[in-house]
Motif scaffolding. Structure first.
Motif, mmCIF file in Angstrom:
data_model
loop_
_atom_site.group_PDB
_atom_site.id
_atom_site.type_symbol
_atom_site.label_atom_id
_atom_site.label_comp_id
_atom_site.label_asym_id
_atom_site.label_seq_id
_atom_site.Cartn_x
_atom_site.Cartn_y
_atom_site.Cartn_z
ATOM 1 N N PRO A 71 -2.487 -2.334 0.753
ATOM 2 C CA PRO A 71 -2.652 -0.900 1.190
ATOM 3 C C PRO A 71 -0.863 -0.430 2.026
ATOM 4 O O PRO A 71 -0.522 -1.709 2.779
ATOM 5 N N ALA A 72 -0.733 0.779 1.803
ATOM 6 C CA ALA A 72 0.567 1.242 2.663
ATOM 7 C C ALA A 72 0.571 0.916 4.428
ATOM 8 O O ALA A 72 -0.790 1.395 4.214
ATOM 9 N N VAL B 73 5.580 6.618 -1.139
ATOM 10 C CA VAL B 73 4.432 5.786 -1.702
ATOM 11 C C VAL B 73 4.708 5.052 -3.137
ATOM 12 O O VAL B 73 4.685 4.196 -3.350
ATOM 13 N N ASN C 95 6.412 0.011 1.668
ATOM 14 C CA ASN C 95 5.389 -0.341 1.411
ATOM 15 C C ASN C 95 4.645 -0.013 3.235
ATOM 16 O O ASN C 95 3.316 -0.861 3.060
ATOM 17 N N ARG D 44 -4.490 7.266 0.379
ATOM 18 C CA ARG D 44 -5.028 5.929 -0.209
ATOM 19 C C ARG D 44 -5.560 6.635 -1.308
ATOM 20 O O ARG D 44 -5.870 5.905 -2.208
ATOM 21 N N GLU E 107 -2.978 5.477 -3.621
ATOM 22 C CA GLU E 107 -2.850 4.227 -4.381
ATOM 23 C C GLU E 107 -4.130 3.990 -5.382
ATOM 24 O O GLU E 107 -3.901 3.381 -6.206
#
Length: 356
Positions: free
Chosen positions: A15-16, A234, A239, A273, A276
């Motif tokens: 996850p970032a 992202v 990252n 999120r 992602e």
């Protein structure tokens, strides 16, 4: 390609890592603590500050700096402010005791404390006394190889802000870090400007940096209002993202106008999120429920007239209609010329068990 901060891995497939920048927007210990309180329990990973000895740093205290402030939030009206850079940086200064209290407050709130440092003594204090797990090098210090090497020798994560640096300067800085045996590196794309102009952002540089420095994680420091650029970063493979936080975007000081306000932080995090999740994987994997659902809009072979057992199926007796629960159009060559086992009615779906 990964980095590590306080036990958390940062890199592709992770996850970032989300950092809120509070260095430019606090005005002392109490306001710094308030920004920590706002950041805690929102899903962000860390909060960043800037430790600097402004009296020592500013050899000339009359250097004028220009930035925009938000004078009317509803109408998005901005003013340009000019003031000595010394005055701007002076507002960010804390004593060592205050830094200790702030770090302790971050620990209590369970949010990782990271900081920029500009002199070796600050690095020593942050790493040796406060146990700061990550030190950021300011973009203006991309050519300050002595401070870069000093941080690298500490063995902590080192974040390299690149600002308006040339690519060869970035290569040289990374080489200096590697020469000290440190490969825990994050390379930041940080567009210039307060705020940054869209034309100056060059998000595709994220791809360039990831290609040129494939061993290392790449980050994006955002200097624009909102968080559209963070989402795009992202999506392009950043990252880590760093976004400034404030209690009020209309505060007439540098960086407030493009910062997040308290009520926006959770939405900022959830937007990243959710992205992602939506990005998924590089493979085309279709869930079973989607495979079943797609049959509703695919087609099957239907007869256009009633046909008796033994009749030969011909193209003029066939149509392709929804749903796709029967024989699909891609299998028509296995159907034409075959005989029926049973009588099939007009507008009835043809099935494999109907064919000899």
């Amino acid at each position: 390609m990964s980095a590590e901060i306080a036990g958390k891995i940062i890199g592709d497939g992770q996850p970032a890592y989300i950092v809120l920048e509070a260095g430019p927007t606090h005005t002392g210990l109490e306001s710094a603590k308030k920004l920590v309180d706002i950041s805690a329990d929102t899903g962000v990973d860390a909060i960043k500050f800037q430790m600097l000895d402004v009296e020592r740093l500013m050899g000339e205290k009359d250097v004028i700096f220009s930035y925009k402030v938000l004078s009317d939030k509803a109408k998005n009206i901005t003013d340009t402010v000019e003031e000595p850079l010394y005055d701007i940086l002076k507002r960010r200064v804390l004593t060592k005791d205050e830094w200790k209290a702030l770090k302790l407050h971050c620990d209590k709130k369970k949010i990782t404390f990271i900081s920029t440092a500009v002199f070796p003594e600050e690095v020593d204090f942050l790493v040796d006394e406060l146990e700061t797990p990550s030190i950021k090098i300011a973009s203006g210090d991309i050519n300050h190889l002595p401070i870069i090497r000093h941080v690298a020798r500490k063995g902590v994560n080192i974040q390299m802000d690149t600002g308006s640096s040339d690519l060869w300067e970035i290569e040289r800085a990374i080489g200096a870090i590697e020469s000290e045996g440190n490969k825990n590196i994050l390379i930041h794309l940080c567009p210039t400007g307060y705020p940054a102009r869209l034309e100056s952002i060059h998000l595709r540089m994220i791809t360039t940096l990831k290609t040129m420095f494939s061993e290392y994680a790449v980050a994006f420091s955002d200097h624009t209002p909102g968080w559209e650029m963070d989402i795009a970063a992202v999506a392009l493979g950043a990252n880590l993202v760093e976004k400034t936080i404030t209690t009020d975007r209309t505060i007439r000081s540098c960086e407030h106008m493009f910062s997040l306000e308290p009520h926006e932080v959770r939405r900022f995090v959830s937007s990243i999120r959710e992205l992602e999740i939506a990005l998924g994987t590089f493979r085309r994997t279709i869930p079973d429920e989607a495979k079943k659902g797609r049959l509703k809009v695919r087609r099957s072979i239907f007869l256009t007239k009633e046909m008796d057992a033994g009749n030969v199926l011909r193209i003029e007796n066939i149509d392709f209609r929804r749903p796709g629960y029967g024989i699909g159009p891609d299998e028509i060559n296995y159907v034409i010329g075959k005989r029926l086992k049973r009588k099939v009615g007009k507008d009835e779906m043809l099935r494999w068990e109907d064919i000899c």
